[in-house]
Design a protein around this motif. Structure first.
Motif, short mmCIF file in Angstrom:
data_model
loop_
_atom_site.label_atom_id
_atom_site.label_comp_id
_atom_site.label_asym_id
_atom_site.label_seq_id
_atom_site.Cartn_x
_atom_site.Cartn_y
_atom_site.Cartn_z
N VAL A 11 -1.82 -2.17 -11.35
CA VAL A 11 -0.49 -2.74 -11.13
C VAL A 11 0.25 -2.02 -10.01
O VAL A 11 0.91 -2.64 -9.17
N SER A 12 0.11 -0.69 -9.96
CA SER A 12 0.79 0.11 -8.93
C SER A 12 0.27 -0.23 -7.53
O SER A 12 1.06 -0.44 -6.60
N TYR A 66 0.64 -2.81 -2.01
CA TYR A 66 0.07 -3.60 -0.92
C TYR A 66 0.65 -5.03 -0.87
O TYR A 66 0.27 -5.81 -0.01
N GLY A 67 1.58 -5.34 -1.76
CA GLY A 67 2.21 -6.66 -1.75
C GLY A 67 1.23 -7.80 -1.93
O GLY A 67 1.29 -8.81 -1.22
N VAL A 68 0.32 -7.65 -2.89
CA VAL A 68 -0.73 -8.65 -3.06
C VAL A 68 -0.17 -9.92 -3.69
O VAL A 68 0.83 -9.90 -4.41
N ALA A 69 -0.83 -11.05 -3.38
CA ALA A 69 -0.41 -12.34 -3.92
C ALA A 69 -1.00 -12.58 -5.31
O ALA A 69 -0.36 -13.18 -6.16
N GLU A 70 -2.25 -12.11 -5.53
CA GLU A 70 -2.92 -12.30 -6.82
C GLU A 70 -3.83 -11.12 -7.10
O GLU A 70 -4.36 -10.49 -6.18
N ILE A 71 -4.01 -10.84 -8.40
CA ILE A 71 -4.95 -9.82 -8.85
C ILE A 71 -6.14 -10.54 -9.48
O ILE A 71 -5.95 -11.42 -10.32
N VAL A 72 -7.33 -10.18 -9.07
CA VAL A 72 -8.55 -10.75 -9.66
C VAL A 72 -9.24 -9.63 -10.43
O VAL A 72 -9.56 -8.58 -9.86
N ILE A 73 -9.46 -9.87 -11.71
CA ILE A 73 -10.02 -8.84 -12.57
C ILE A 73 -11.04 -9.46 -13.52
O ILE A 73 -10.96 -10.67 -13.82
N GLY A 74 -11.99 -8.67 -13.96
CA GLY A 74 -13.02 -9.18 -14.86
C GLY A 74 -12.66 -8.97 -16.32
O GLY A 74 -11.93 -8.05 -16.67
N LYS A 96 1.55 -6.10 -18.02
CA LYS A 96 2.39 -5.25 -17.17
C LYS A 96 2.72 -5.87 -15.82
O LYS A 96 3.73 -5.54 -15.21
N SER A 97 1.85 -6.76 -15.32
CA SER A 97 1.99 -7.23 -13.94
C SER A 97 2.93 -8.43 -13.84
O SER A 97 2.87 -9.36 -14.64
N LEU A 98 3.78 -8.40 -12.81
CA LEU A 98 4.61 -9.56 -12.46
C LEU A 98 3.90 -10.44 -11.44
O LEU A 98 4.40 -11.50 -11.07
N ILE A 99 2.73 -9.99 -10.99
CA ILE A 99 1.93 -10.73 -10.02
C ILE A 99 0.90 -11.58 -10.78
O ILE A 99 0.36 -11.12 -11.78
N PRO A 100 0.64 -12.81 -10.34
CA PRO A 100 -0.36 -13.64 -11.02
C PRO A 100 -1.72 -12.93 -11.11
O PRO A 100 -2.13 -12.25 -10.16
#
Length: 544
Positions: free
Chosen positions: A492-493, A498-506, A528-532
């Motif tokens: 999340v940090s 890096y101002g990412v648009a989306e997080i991709v996680i497994g 925790k994340s406010l990012i999609p």
């Protein structure tokens, strides 16, 4: 000829970028390149290109007006309709009249010749104003009250008016007589008397031509599926838009430029998905068109005739803007919901001159009108002074004078750098995550941050992960990061950093009940994340 095209595109682009990095508008660098390469200094540009400059400028202006139409917002125009119409007539009219009076005093012109100069100088430049207003819309400045939309529409209408008056004055000064029409009963109407009808006719027929063209584009590109991709959509739309301009020159009963702008506007109304594709396509065309437009603009500026009228020309420009145009702005916004700061923004936002002045500035001299050389010099001076100032002032003063509102992505192309975060471990699931993030990045031409939180010192596994990343993201810009710490918190940090648009996680599930629930790390990131967050699960194929 090919060498000249290479010089124009390469040097124009790089000098424009140098100007941008020096915090100046790119068009400043491009105009300077035109002056240096043009006949005034090095005479590098081939004469055939200079002879075709008017046609090339017409294509570039068509592109920028189509961009303007595709960026208009009907609701905002309805909200500021009266202001937009008044901006289309009052500032230009007031400036042209004040310049005519100033020219009579300072240059000893008669009123008709002074008004001819006023029509040339009073015209607003779509090449400067349209990109500036569309950028403000993409950032949200002034969009709540529809200020960029009102300026865009008013600019197009004012050019229709001034070009009509210019053509009538040119005929009068060239022939010494006015043309008119004879009504039944022997009543004769002069060209000046029929001017209001001509203006209204050009606007109405221009809007109708734009509406019909938009209908044809939707029929061909959407309902009949004649094209297979956005590039072909843009090619067909640009050809139709250019056809409108050519037809308007052959049959001057409607405004071709207004028709082009109306085409983009009606495409939004009829088929928003098509408008979005065309918006992106014309953005790409403008990258090339603006270089050609401003370099050839610089090449057409007659430096040798500027010296004699420099001070007088600057005074006429200042009086026209600060007296005539400001009076028109005041009358245009009288009774509106604009505050004084928003009205003041019209000074930097609605004053730039460039394309129209380059296109018609030399016509009086070619027609043998007395004072034609002086008119050409002042037209060139207006380009050199107001175009760079306008391109710099619009983005500079908008944050200071306008209020920021919510951006409507259905009306403007919002260009931003897309960064995706791939959170990976050393399990086989990392390959699926990398494949998914690569797919997303290719769709949006984005960049990827491949991020691994180390839980143990396993250099061999991390190196294997690095090699997998290099292989699977070979055609994508990426960076590979490793840190230690709590996995979900670090993900999340770094995503925020890096101002990412989306997080991709497994999603990892080693036991049966975990196939139902999301894995603990991915669940923590989701909370925790406010990012999609895009969760990738390993697909197990069972062969029976």
């Amino acid at each position: 000829m090919l060498e000249s095209i290479i010089w124009i595109l390469l040097i124009g682009f790089f000098v424009g970028e140098i100007a941008f990095r020096l915090k100046a508008p790119p068009l400043v660098g491009m105009v300077l390149v035109g002056i240096l390469l043009g006949p005034q200094i090095s005479n590098t540009i081939d004469i055939s290109i200079l002879q075709a400059a008017d046609s090339l400028r017409t294509i570039a202006v068509m592109v920028i007006l189509m961009k303007a139409g595709l960026g208009l917002d009907r609701e905002k125009l309805a909200q500021q309709g009266s202001v937009a119409v008044r901006l289309g007539f009052l500032p230009a009219t007031c400036e042209a009249i004040i310049i005519a009076l100033a020219a009579m005093w300072l240059l000893q012109f008669d009123f008709a010749t002074g008004l001819l100069l006023g029509c040339i100088i009073g015209a607003e430049s779509p090449a400067v104003i349209v990109p500036g207003m569309l950028r403000l819309k993409s950032l949200g400045w002034g969009v709540t009250k529809g200020i960029p939309d009102a300026i865009l529409t008013g600019s197009a209408l004012s050019d229709v008016l001034l070009l009509l008056v210019f053509s009538l004055l040119l005929a009068f000064l060239s022939q010494g007589t006015t043309t008119g029409i004879i009504l039944p009963g022997g009543i004769t109407l002069s060209a000046l008397q029929i001017l209001p009808f001509q203006v209204i006719l050009q606007i109405i027929l221009g809007a109708i031509a734009g509406l019909m063209t938009a209908r044809i584009l939707v029929l061909l590109l959407v309902k009949q599926n004649w094209t297979q991709n956005a590039t072909q959509d843009t090619l067909v739309a640009a050809s139709f838009a250019l056809l409108l301009v050519v037809l308007a020159e052959k049959f001057p009963i409607f405004s071709g430029y207004l028709a082009v702008m109306a085409t983009g506007f009606f495409v939004i109304e009829f088929d928003p998905p098509l408008a979005r594709r065309l918006r992106n396509g014309f953005d790409t065309l403008w990258v090339v068109a603006q270089i050609i437009l401003f370099v050839l603009l610089g090449a057409s500026i007659p430096l040798q005739v500027l010296e004699n009228v420099l001070l007088v020309g600057l005074l006429i420009l200042a009086v026209g803007t600060l007296v005539g145009r400001m009076l028109g702005w005041y009358l245009s916004t009288l009774g509106s919901n604009w505050n004084w700061q928003e009205r003041l923004f019209l000074l930097p936002g609605n004053s730039a001159k460039a394309t129209v002045q380059a296109a018609i500035g030399a016509i009086p001299l070619a027609a043998g009108i007395e004072g034609g050389e002086t008119i050409l010099a002042i037209a060139a001076l207006s380009i050199l002074v107001t175009a760079p100032l306008g391109a710099w002032a619009i983005p500079t003063f908008a944050p200071k004078l306008l209020q920021k509102g919510e951006v409507d992505p259905t009306k403007v192309a919002i260009a931003r750098r897309i960064v995706l975060l791939a959170a990976v471990d050393t399990s086989p699931l990392a390959v699926d995550v990398l494949l998914k993030v690569a797919e997303l990045a290719r769709r949006c031409d984005g960049e990827v941050v491949v991020f691994h939180v180390m839980q143990s010192e396993d250099g061999e596994s991390i190196e294997q992960l690095r090699q997998q990343t290099k292989q699977l993201l070979a055609d994508i810009r990426y960076r590979f990061l490793t840190v230690g710490g709590v996995v979900s918190e670090e993900i999340v940090s770094v995503a925020r950093e890096y101002g990412v648009a989306e997080i991709v996680i497994g999603k990892r599930g080693h036991r049966l009940w975990e196939n139902v629930l999301v894995g603990s790390v991915s669940q923590a990131v989701l909370e925790k994340s406010l990012i999609p967050v895009v969760v990738v699960e390993k697909i197990k194929i069972q062969i029976q």
